[in-house]
Design a protein around this motif. Sequence first.
Motif, PDB file in Angstrom:
ATOM      1  N   THR A  38      -3.064 -10.219   9.128  1.00  0.00           N
ATOM      2  CA  THR A  38      -3.709 -11.590   9.456  1.00  0.00           C
ATOM      3  C   THR A  38      -4.130 -11.811  10.998  1.00  0.00           C
ATOM      4  N   GLU A  39      -3.233 -11.310  11.712  1.00  0.00           N
ATOM      5  CA  GLU A  39      -3.437 -11.345  13.378  1.00  0.00           C
ATOM      6  C   GLU A  39      -4.349 -10.375  13.796  1.00  0.00           C
ATOM      7  N   THR A  40      -4.309  -9.138  13.385  1.00  0.00           N
ATOM      8  CA  THR A  40      -5.107  -8.006  13.841  1.00  0.00           C
ATOM      9  C   THR A  40      -6.339  -7.723  13.002  1.00  0.00           C
ATOM     10  N   PHE A  41      -6.651  -7.978  11.841  1.00  0.00           N
ATOM     11  CA  PHE A  41      -7.805  -7.794  11.081  1.00  0.00           C
ATOM     12  C   PHE A  41      -8.330  -8.869  10.489  1.00  0.00           C
ATOM     13  N   GLY A  42      -7.697 -10.149  10.561  1.00  0.00           N
ATOM     14  CA  GLY A  42      -8.168 -11.317  10.094  1.00  0.00           C
ATOM     15  C   GLY A  42      -8.215 -11.476   8.457  1.00  0.00           C
ATOM     16  N   TRP A  43      -7.267 -10.765   7.869  1.00  0.00           N
ATOM     17  CA  TRP A  43      -7.399 -10.897   6.393  1.00  0.00           C
ATOM     18  C   TRP A  43      -6.073 -11.645   6.034  1.00  0.00           C
ATOM     19  N   HIS A  44      -6.359 -12.737   5.411  1.00  0.00           N
ATOM     20  CA  HIS A  44      -5.377 -13.675   4.720  1.00  0.00           C
ATOM     21  C   HIS A  44      -4.713 -13.333   3.824  1.00  0.00           C
ATOM     22  N   GLU A  45      -5.582 -12.706   2.860  1.00  0.00           N
ATOM     23  CA  GLU A  45      -5.003 -12.458   1.338  1.00  0.00           C
ATOM     24  C   GLU A  45      -5.076 -10.970   0.971  1.00  0.00           C
ATOM     25  N   PHE A  46      -4.314 -10.505   0.314  1.00  0.00           N
ATOM     26  CA  PHE A  46      -4.477  -9.131  -0.341  1.00  0.00           C
ATOM     27  C   PHE A  46      -5.203  -9.216  -1.705  1.00  0.00           C
ATOM     28  N   ARG A  47      -5.901  -8.020  -1.880  1.00  0.00           N
ATOM     29  CA  ARG A  47      -6.586  -7.966  -3.330  1.00  0.00           C
ATOM     30  C   ARG A  47      -5.478  -7.078  -3.977  1.00  0.00           C
ATOM     31  N   PRO A  48      -5.932  -7.205  -5.483  1.00  0.00           N
ATOM     32  CA  PRO A  48      -4.741  -6.554  -6.463  1.00  0.00           C
ATOM     33  C   PRO A  48      -4.592  -5.062  -5.954  1.00  0.00           C
ATOM     34  N   GLY A  49      -3.357  -4.796  -5.818  1.00  0.00           N
ATOM     35  CA  GLY A  49      -2.977  -3.131  -5.678  1.00  0.00           C
ATOM     36  C   GLY A  49      -2.898  -3.053  -4.345  1.00  0.00           C
ATOM     37  N   GLN A  50      -3.595  -3.685  -3.254  1.00  0.00           N
ATOM     38  CA  GLN A  50      -3.369  -3.302  -1.896  1.00  0.00           C
ATOM     39  C   GLN A  50      -2.082  -3.441  -1.140  1.00  0.00           C
ATOM     40  N   LEU A  51      -1.260  -4.572  -1.361  1.00  0.00           N
ATOM     41  CA  LEU A  51      -0.054  -4.548  -0.770  1.00  0.00           C
ATOM     42  C   LEU A  51       1.030  -3.507  -1.210  1.00  0.00           C
ATOM     43  N   ARG A  52       0.889  -3.423  -2.685  1.00  0.00           N
ATOM     44  CA  ARG A  52       1.925  -2.189  -3.416  1.00  0.00           C
ATOM     45  C   ARG A  52       1.516  -0.897  -2.666  1.00  0.00           C
ATOM     46  N   ALA A  53       0.372  -0.465  -2.502  1.00  0.00           N
ATOM     47  CA  ALA A  53       0.072   0.888  -1.845  1.00  0.00           C
ATOM     48  C   ALA A  53       0.336   0.566  -0.357  1.00  0.00           C
ATOM     49  N   MET A  54       0.132  -0.311   0.197  1.00  0.00           N
ATOM     50  CA  MET A  54       0.528  -0.241   1.682  1.00  0.00           C
ATOM     51  C   MET A  54       1.970  -0.212   1.899  1.00  0.00           C
ATOM     52  N   SER A  55       2.843  -1.005   0.952  1.00  0.00           N
ATOM     53  CA  SER A  55       4.322  -0.952   1.108  1.00  0.00           C
ATOM     54  C   SER A  55       5.051   0.501   0.884  1.00  0.00           C
ATOM     55  N   ALA A  56       4.184   1.278   0.014  1.00  0.00           N
ATOM     56  CA  ALA A  56       4.620   2.702  -0.430  1.00  0.00           C
ATOM     57  C   ALA A  56       4.329   3.549   0.841  1.00  0.00           C
ATOM     58  N   VAL A  57       3.155   3.534   1.669  1.00  0.00           N
ATOM     59  CA  VAL A  57       2.693   4.306   2.555  1.00  0.00           C
ATOM     60  C   VAL A  57       3.896   4.101   3.801  1.00  0.00           C
ATOM     61  N   VAL A  58       3.878   2.863   4.068  1.00  0.00           N
ATOM     62  CA  VAL A  58       4.859   2.503   5.403  1.00  0.00           C
ATOM     63  C   VAL A  58       6.591   3.045   4.880  1.00  0.00           C
ATOM     64  N   ALA A  59       6.883   3.166   3.513  1.00  0.00           N
ATOM     65  CA  ALA A  59       8.295   3.488   3.391  1.00  0.00           C
ATOM     66  C   ALA A  59       8.300   5.088   3.141  1.00  0.00           C
ATOM     67  N   GLY A  60       6.933   5.570   3.544  1.00  0.00           N
ATOM     68  CA  GLY A  60       6.860   7.275   3.347  1.00  0.00           C
ATOM     69  C   GLY A  60       6.666   7.770   2.261  1.00  0.00           C
ATOM     70  N   GLN A  61       6.042   7.237   1.111  1.00  0.00           N
ATOM     71  CA  GLN A  61       5.530   7.786  -0.175  1.00  0.00           C
ATOM     72  C   GLN A  61       4.265   8.084  -0.255  1.00  0.00           C
ATOM     73  N   ASP A  62       3.929   9.425  -0.568  1.00  0.00           N
ATOM     74  CA  ASP A  62       2.847   9.689  -0.922  1.00  0.00           C
ATOM     75  C   ASP A  62       1.917   8.668  -1.975  1.00  0.00           C
ATOM     76  N   THR A  63       0.624   8.414  -1.736  1.00  0.00           N
ATOM     77  CA  THR A  63       0.168   7.436  -2.596  1.00  0.00           C
ATOM     78  C   THR A  63      -1.406   7.861  -3.041  1.00  0.00           C
ATOM     79  N   LEU A  64      -1.887   7.533  -4.188  1.00  0.00           N
ATOM     80  CA  LEU A  64      -3.163   7.662  -4.645  1.00  0.00           C
ATOM     81  C   LEU A  64      -3.598   6.383  -4.948  1.00  0.00           C
ATOM     82  N   ALA A  65      -4.558   5.908  -4.504  1.00  0.00           N
ATOM     83  CA  ALA A  65      -5.138   4.546  -4.850  1.00  0.00           C
ATOM     84  C   ALA A  65      -6.420   4.369  -5.459  1.00  0.00           C
ATOM     85  N   VAL A  66      -6.660   4.177  -6.597  1.00  0.00           N
ATOM     86  CA  VAL A  66      -7.901   4.221  -7.302  1.00  0.00           C
ATOM     87  C   VAL A  66      -8.245   2.534  -7.398  1.00  0.00           C
ATOM     88  N   MET A  67      -9.278   2.322  -6.817  1.00  0.00           N
ATOM     89  CA  MET A  67      -9.816   0.858  -6.803  1.00  0.00           C
ATOM     90  C   MET A  67     -11.243   0.783  -6.923  1.00  0.00           C
TER      91      MET A  67
END
Length: 547
Positions: free
Chosen positions: A15-44
Amino acid sequence: MTEQDAVRRLRQIATETFGWHEFRPGQLRAMSAVVAGQDTLAVMPTGSGKSAIYQVPAMLLDGPAVVVSPLISLQHDQVVSLLDRGIVARELNSTLGATERETVYRELADRDVQFVFLAPEQLARDDVRERLAAAKPALLVVDEVHCVSSWGHDFRPDYLRLGDLVDQLGRPVVLGLTATASRPVRSEVVERLRLRDPLVVVSGFDRPNLSLAAVPATDADGRLAAVVERAAGIAGTGIVYTTTRRETEQYAAALGERERDGRRLRAAPYHAGLPKAERARVHEDFLVGRLDVVVATTAFGMGIDKPDVRYVLHAGVADSLDSYYQEIGRAGRDGEPAEAVLFHGQADLGLRRFLSAAPPDEQAVAQVLAAIQAAGTPPLRRDLAQQTGLAVQLVGRCCSLLEQVGAVRFDRRNRLHPSSSDEADLVSQAMRLAETRQQVERSRLDMMRDYAETTGCRRQFLLSYFGEELPEPCGNCDTCHNGSAEQHARDSRESPYPLDSRVRHTEFGVGQVLQFDGDRIVVRFDEVGYRTLSLSAVEENALLEQL
């Protein structure tokens, strides 16, 4: 940081840096995995905000994010976008001089850079790999990650060494991103990049606002007239894809003669043979609305962020359903109705096969391997080209095949070392691999033909190719409108072979069931690629065994 804290911080940064107020399907789940240190493959799907998946969590990581992206223009657009938000981002590509490159290296060493973008070819440079490793990146992002897979529609040998790069960079978190990856592609990406216990996020491939259609058009003049008529009848901007450069000029000229709403259509050709400045002008004119339609080869479209494209027309089949899906995905990103129409004929397949790259011949592969084995010091690919008299590109393809069969290996300086195995056998293995890849390419083209000719729901066919099931006909494609999809559904029966199950064919070997369409079953065989089989013939002759 707890998972709850991570989600809160991700939302705050978005919200504050990018001005995005909502996440699209799958975005938050993938982001959370990256922050947690988990390798991630996102097909969108195209236009679903894949760049956000690395940009937001990278702000929470201790170290820069290295982003591997195939096109310099895409890298530049992302860097400019981040700089506009006050985020330090840099490029490392062939446009930089020695002084500029050294400045980027110094900023990396001082930890002043949050994002660095580069093409996979840059990773062949010793200084690039060593300086990146010294910066201790926290995240390695591989955009267009399907390029790492020989099952993908845009396989690139330079992507093969990204698995080694992961270790050379100190094993940061790895994030792969793509808009189009069928199940075989996803499996190979995980293996090639050596992803550890990855989270695989596959967002819905369905774009309900896209109306799908396929129109038989065998005569060249009739096809041209039909495409022009269709484009002129749709309000708004659009893209017409052709197979050859000559056709882009021909179709653009014809469209420019056609009127809509009292004025001629503003049309322009776009292909890799045009001067760079001309391509940039067409790109810009299309984005800002000075053009109604661009007629292009597949060189156009990657990085296009224009939400109001109302149609994508193909004046011939694409090289695969993967490519086709990616290209039609440039229409209707605003969620409003848009059209995707394929004009096709039997001759299209022959032209596509003619245009596809032939594998290196056995003599060239043997010549390159012999030169590597005879070299006093490990050679570079350009050294081999000079020594053998073969084109650098051909030498690169030979080396790629030889590397994959274990005949040679690249060291950290991108020099080639031979293995100690028998030369004749290794060359034979390399040629078998090349032939298998060619069969795969042909089989993917056959799937494109089957899409064009199906009488069932076109959307069901397309989605099932990517492993997504649509229970009922969509109601927004030509076969649904003309009633054939409903009839097809009534005539269909349940497949005795579950999707994703492994089977063995008496001739084609082991494979995976990908699709069931009426009396036809589609299997991706490990050795010969995609095959569409008659279920009646399979059962009658006991051709398939479920494993």
